[in-house]
Design an enzyme around this catalytic site. Structure first.
Site, mmCIF file in Angstrom:
data_model
loop_
_atom_site.group_PDB
_atom_site.id
_atom_site.type_symbol
_atom_site.label_atom_id
_atom_site.label_comp_id
_atom_site.label_asym_id
_atom_site.label_seq_id
_atom_site.Cartn_x
_atom_site.Cartn_y
_atom_site.Cartn_z
ATOM 1 N N SER A 79 86.457 20.162 24.769
ATOM 2 C CA SER A 79 86.737 19.872 23.361
ATOM 3 C C SER A 79 88.057 20.471 22.900
ATOM 4 O O SER A 79 88.432 20.312 21.730
ATOM 5 C CB SER A 79 85.607 20.407 22.484
ATOM 6 O OG SER A 79 85.625 21.809 22.464
ATOM 7 N N THR A 224 86.119 22.449 19.042
ATOM 8 C CA THR A 224 87.373 23.016 18.564
ATOM 9 C C THR A 224 87.235 24.507 18.723
ATOM 10 O O THR A 224 86.123 25.014 18.759
ATOM 11 C CB THR A 224 87.521 22.722 17.051
ATOM 12 O OG1 THR A 224 87.697 21.325 16.860
ATOM 13 C CG2 THR A 224 88.683 23.437 16.406
ATOM 14 N N THR A 242 92.289 21.944 19.072
ATOM 15 C CA THR A 242 91.212 21.004 19.442
ATOM 16 C C THR A 242 91.749 19.763 20.146
ATOM 17 O O THR A 242 92.930 19.423 20.009
ATOM 18 C CB THR A 242 90.483 20.538 18.157
ATOM 19 O OG1 THR A 242 89.319 19.805 18.518
ATOM 20 C CG2 THR A 242 91.351 19.636 17.291
ATOM 21 N N ARG A 252 94.418 9.143 15.654
ATOM 22 C CA ARG A 252 93.515 9.802 14.701
ATOM 23 C C ARG A 252 93.783 11.314 14.750
ATOM 24 O O ARG A 252 93.853 11.924 15.806
ATOM 25 C CB ARG A 252 92.059 9.533 15.069
ATOM 26 C CG ARG A 252 91.023 10.232 14.168
ATOM 27 C CD ARG A 252 90.569 11.573 14.713
ATOM 28 N NE ARG A 252 89.436 12.132 13.972
ATOM 29 C CZ ARG A 252 88.969 13.358 14.148
ATOM 30 N NH1 ARG A 252 89.522 14.167 15.029
ATOM 31 N NH2 ARG A 252 87.937 13.784 13.464
ATOM 32 N N THR A 275 85.064 23.997 12.442
ATOM 33 C CA THR A 275 84.842 23.117 13.586
ATOM 34 C C THR A 275 83.786 22.091 13.171
ATOM 35 O O THR A 275 82.991 22.342 12.278
ATOM 36 C CB THR A 275 84.341 23.891 14.826
ATOM 37 O OG1 THR A 275 83.075 24.493 14.535
ATOM 38 C CG2 THR A 275 85.305 24.961 15.266
ATOM 39 N N GLY A 276 83.785 20.975 13.852
ATOM 40 C CA GLY A 276 82.814 19.929 13.525
ATOM 41 C C GLY A 276 83.505 18.702 12.955
ATOM 42 O O GLY A 276 84.711 18.502 13.145
HETATM 43 N N1 ASP Z 1 87.126 19.354 13.685
HETATM 44 C C1 ASP Z 1 87.592 18.657 14.833
HETATM 45 C C2 ASP Z 1 88.050 17.291 14.450
HETATM 46 O O1 ASP Z 1 87.431 16.663 13.608
HETATM 47 C C3 ASP Z 1 86.617 18.503 15.934
HETATM 48 C C4 ASP Z 1 85.532 19.513 16.050
HETATM 49 O O2 ASP Z 1 85.677 20.634 15.698
HETATM 50 O O3 ASP Z 1 84.453 19.204 16.550
HETATM 51 O O4 ASP Z 1 88.985 16.826 15.034
#
Ligand code: ASP
Length: 379
Positions: A79, A224, A242, A252, A275-276
């Site tokens: 990730s 991330t 990330t 994107r 994160t997320g």
């Molecule tokens: N926040 C990151 C994104 O949307 C990905 C992640 O942390 O899972 O690119």
């Protein structure tokens, strides 16, 4: 996805009613480093490294960047950085941002290809340009001009996962369903056929990898690392890096490189990161919101939970829709109080254990702690 239920009491009373929410403030004496948890002990190793650098007298920005470099360079963390899951074309695109408290400056890169350590490039944008953010082609050219080596970031494991995803998009008759989204998850039959084809192409692929590849094909994963540090002098820095959402449309960019979204730091108050699901974080300008909440007197955990409540509000607190979203905040205040907070107590997929974050205080081992959370999933 399996059916999830929700603790009604928590819905009515909010996070304060949840038994798992720690009531005592997580207060540590500086120096302190906080990060997301990450696979293969990535967060714990990151915090330990950052602490080591601060203890040797290094700047807080040197510390957090050296910490996240471990995860960026680890091909097993799919990730972040090298080995990250690619976009829909099979190309790894990386996002990163950093902020340096004492100089009140920041830098970022978005959709950067072929460079294993985007956090270092973000730092050079901050230090050597009068811009805040470079993206895509220009960011890569800049990195090469600054002496970074180009590499293919797609490992064999990530390629297997990408091909599994692509094949999962075909219906049983072999027609591609690639386009504006899937109507329904592929059947068990389709799963068996796809994994058989992948196994023929990659006989060495383990059952574990194939199972993960299928899960990631059906539920595109995020991941991330965010890391925030505070030294004994009260100086702070933070970084987020990330590979973003797997199978994304090329170009994107998520929240991670958006200063104020995936990362924010105010030397007078503290720092926060996320994160997320970046899109949902951006709709509440999360990291900035968390820091501003702390400025107005909220404890880090309440500041994070408040930002998560705003995300919930954007869905009219519809828990069925929210169930598909994973989102976490991390916060470190200038006095050493810190928190990790999650929308749900467990991730929507592959949740071997509850939401956690990593922390290292001077004089103590780097470790993981449980995050506070807004809602409880019963999977
Ligand atoms: N926040 C990151 C994104 O949307 C990905 C992640 O942390 O899972 O690119």
């Amino acid at each position: 996805m399996k059916i999830m239920t929700f603790t009604r009491r928590a819905a009515i009373l909010g996070a304060a009613a949840l038994p798992m929410v720690r009531r005592a403030a997580a207060q540590a004496r500086p120096p302190v480093v906080v990060s997301s948890a990450n696979r293969n002990n990535g967060g714990v190793n990151c915090c330990a490294k950052a602490m080591e650098i601060m203890k040797a007298g290094g700047d807080t920005l040197d510390a957090v960047i050296a910490g996240v470099n471990i995860v960026e360079l680890d091909p097993r963390d799919n990730s972040v950085g090298y080995g990250g899951l690619p976009n829909e074309d099979g190309v790894v695109e990386l996002d990163s941002s950093c902020m340096h408290g004492p100089s009140r400056r920041g830098g970022a890169v978005g959709a950067l290809r072929n460079i294993k350590t985007p956090s270092k490039v973000a730092r050079i944008v901050m230090e050597q340009t009068d811009h805040m953010m470079l993206v895509g082609e220009g960011a890569l050219r800049f990195a090469k001009d600054m002496g970074f080596q180009e590499d293919n970031l797609l490992t064999e494991e990530s390629r297997i996962q990408w091909l599994t995803w692509k094949k999962s998009l075909r219906d049983p008759a072999g027609h591609t369903n690639w386009g504006p989204g899937l109507d329904a998850p592929p059947s068990e039959q389709r799963k068996a056929a796809v994994l058989r084809e992948i196994k023929e192409m990659f006989p060495q692929a383990s059952d574990e990898l194939l199972a993960e590849a299928w899960e990631n094909a059906i539920h595109p994963p995020h991941g991330t690392i965010n890391c925030i540090a505070l030294n004994e002098k009260g100086e702070m820095s933070a970084v987020t890096t990330t590979s973003g959402l797997a199978w994304k449309i090329p170009g994107r960019v998520g929240d991670s490189p958006i200063i104020g979204g995936g990362l924010w730091l105010d030397q007078d108050v503290g720092g926060a990161g996320s994160t997320g699901r970046g899109e949902e974080n951006l709709r509440v300008c999360g990291a900035h919101t968390v820091v501003e909440n702390m400025r107005r007197g909220m404890a880090p955990k309440d500041a994070c939970l408040d930002a998560l409540k705003r995300v919930s509000r954007n869905f009219n607190d519809d828990l069925k829709r929210l169930a598909a979203i994973d989102l976490n905040f991390y916060a470190l205040r200038k006095d050493g109080e810190y928190a990790g907070a999650a929308l749900w107590n467990k991730a929507s997929v592959n949740a071997a254990r509850g939401a956690q974050f990593a922390v290292c205080e001077g004089g103590r081992e780097s470790r993981q702690e449980n995050s506070v959370y807004l809602y409880e999933r019963k999977i």
